[in-house]
Design a protein around this motif. Sequence first.
Motif, short mmCIF file in Angstrom:
data_model
loop_
_atom_site.label_atom_id
_atom_site.label_comp_id
_atom_site.label_asym_id
_atom_site.label_seq_id
_atom_site.Cartn_x
_atom_site.Cartn_y
_atom_site.Cartn_z
N PHE A 93 0.78 -1.27 0.02
CA PHE A 93 -0.09 -0.19 -0.08
C PHE A 93 0.86 1.41 0.08
N SER A 94 2.23 1.22 -0.45
CA SER A 94 2.89 2.33 -0.36
C SER A 94 3.06 3.52 -1.38
N GLN A 95 2.03 3.16 -2.32
CA GLN A 95 1.79 4.31 -3.43
C GLN A 95 0.58 4.83 -3.29
N GLY A 96 0.55 6.05 -3.47
CA GLY A 96 -0.76 7.21 -3.68
C GLY A 96 -1.37 7.41 -2.21
N LEU A 97 -2.70 7.24 -2.06
CA LEU A 97 -3.34 7.67 -0.79
C LEU A 97 -3.13 6.61 0.40
N MET A 98 -2.75 5.47 -0.27
CA MET A 98 -2.74 4.27 0.80
C MET A 98 -1.28 4.13 1.48
N ALA A 99 -0.51 5.13 1.18
CA ALA A 99 0.79 5.04 1.71
C ALA A 99 1.01 5.45 3.18
N PRO A 100 0.10 6.13 3.75
CA PRO A 100 0.12 6.26 5.33
C PRO A 100 -0.41 4.88 5.94
N LEU A 101 -1.30 4.07 5.27
CA LEU A 101 -1.48 2.63 5.86
C LEU A 101 -0.27 1.79 5.59
N SER A 102 0.54 1.89 4.59
CA SER A 102 1.81 1.14 4.53
C SER A 102 2.61 1.45 5.76
N LEU A 103 2.87 2.84 6.03
CA LEU A 103 3.68 3.28 7.26
C LEU A 103 3.09 2.73 8.67
N ALA A 104 1.77 2.78 8.53
CA ALA A 104 1.14 2.34 9.96
C ALA A 104 1.35 0.70 9.93
N VAL A 105 1.36 -0.01 9.24
CA VAL A 105 1.57 -1.31 8.98
C VAL A 105 3.06 -1.74 9.48
N ALA A 106 4.06 -0.97 8.77
CA ALA A 106 5.44 -1.01 9.02
C ALA A 106 5.69 -0.71 10.76
N PHE A 107 4.97 0.45 10.94
CA PHE A 107 5.58 0.93 12.46
C PHE A 107 5.00 0.00 13.46
N LEU A 108 3.38 -0.67 13.17
CA LEU A 108 2.92 -1.40 14.36
C LEU A 108 3.35 -2.90 14.43
N ILE A 109 3.61 -3.54 13.48
CA ILE A 109 4.16 -4.90 13.16
C ILE A 109 5.33 -5.08 13.38
N VAL A 110 6.10 -4.31 12.70
CA VAL A 110 7.61 -4.50 12.69
C VAL A 110 8.42 -3.57 13.60
N LEU A 111 8.46 -2.23 13.28
CA LEU A 111 9.26 -1.28 14.07
C LEU A 111 9.00 -1.15 15.56
N LEU A 112 7.76 -0.93 15.99
CA LEU A 112 7.57 -0.72 17.45
C LEU A 112 7.93 -2.02 18.23
N PRO A 113 7.32 -3.38 17.66
CA PRO A 113 7.86 -4.52 18.55
C PRO A 113 9.31 -4.84 18.50
N ALA A 114 10.06 -4.55 17.47
CA ALA A 114 11.51 -4.66 17.56
C ALA A 114 12.13 -3.61 18.45
N ALA A 115 11.42 -2.50 18.75
CA ALA A 115 12.12 -1.36 19.35
C ALA A 115 11.91 -1.72 20.67
N ARG A 116 10.71 -2.37 20.97
CA ARG A 116 10.43 -2.85 22.28
C ARG A 116 11.57 -3.69 22.82
N TYR A 117 11.72 -4.80 22.11
CA TYR A 117 12.60 -5.92 22.37
C TYR A 117 13.80 -5.28 22.72
N LEU A 118 14.52 -4.42 21.75
CA LEU A 118 15.86 -3.69 22.24
C LEU A 118 15.66 -2.78 23.50
N ALA A 119 14.54 -2.13 23.72
CA ALA A 119 14.70 -1.37 24.88
C ALA A 119 14.66 -2.35 26.15
N LEU A 120 13.76 -3.49 26.00
CA LEU A 120 14.12 -4.46 27.26
C LEU A 120 15.34 -4.91 27.44
N ILE A 121 16.02 -5.23 26.48
CA ILE A 121 17.54 -5.81 26.15
C ILE A 121 18.35 -4.86 26.90
#
Length: 211
Positions: A93-121
């Motif tokens: 969904f990285s093209q056009g008006l759906m780009a914010p949805l693509s960012l939200a998916v990346a942020f919520l299912i990949v970046l935030l969980p990974a950042a939380r694991y790093l923070a706990l370590i």
Amino acid sequence: MSGQTTIDPGELIACPVCDALHRDQTVPPHSTARCVRCGTVLAAPRKGAMTQITMLAATALILMVAAVVFPFLELQARSLSQKASVLDAVLAFSQGLMAPLSLAVAFLIVLLPAARYLALIYALAPMALGWHPARHAKAVFGWAERIKPWAMAEIFIIGVAVALVKVAGLARVELGPAFWAFSALVVVTIIQDNYICRLTVWKTLEERSRF
């Protein structure tokens, strides 16, 4: 008034659910302290818990990398075949008006969980090794706790499972290594969160930061 006992506010803890106040007392390992009003678990310390939490967070981080890098599933319909990874799902969904949805998916299912694991370590690994807490460990652990509701890797795998039930009737579905890595990631995350006794972690951070 005479006869009244003055209680230091620093000796009190509040239930996170009903706000009932309790006197902070030492809870033996493998015992559970519950709120007298609503029964919420206030403390459940375990021996070696910080080491176990750190190892589980490191395991989850490795599984997250595998879940992103390897193929998630393959769809086959007649002569057509299509492999997809988590990265493909993010970029879909990285093209056009759906780009914010693509960012939200990346942020919520990949970046935030990974950042939380790093923070706990970062916050717990030094104490698991018997060292003093790392610099700003309390702030990092607090941040990891605040973002917990927004780290939605487990929501993603549930959504995928629901979608697969519908897609299975239209095409042949083969689950890739990333699917199993993501499933294991969810299990490891649940176990890790069950091991975390937040009150004990905060008290340990406070005590070891004084020296």
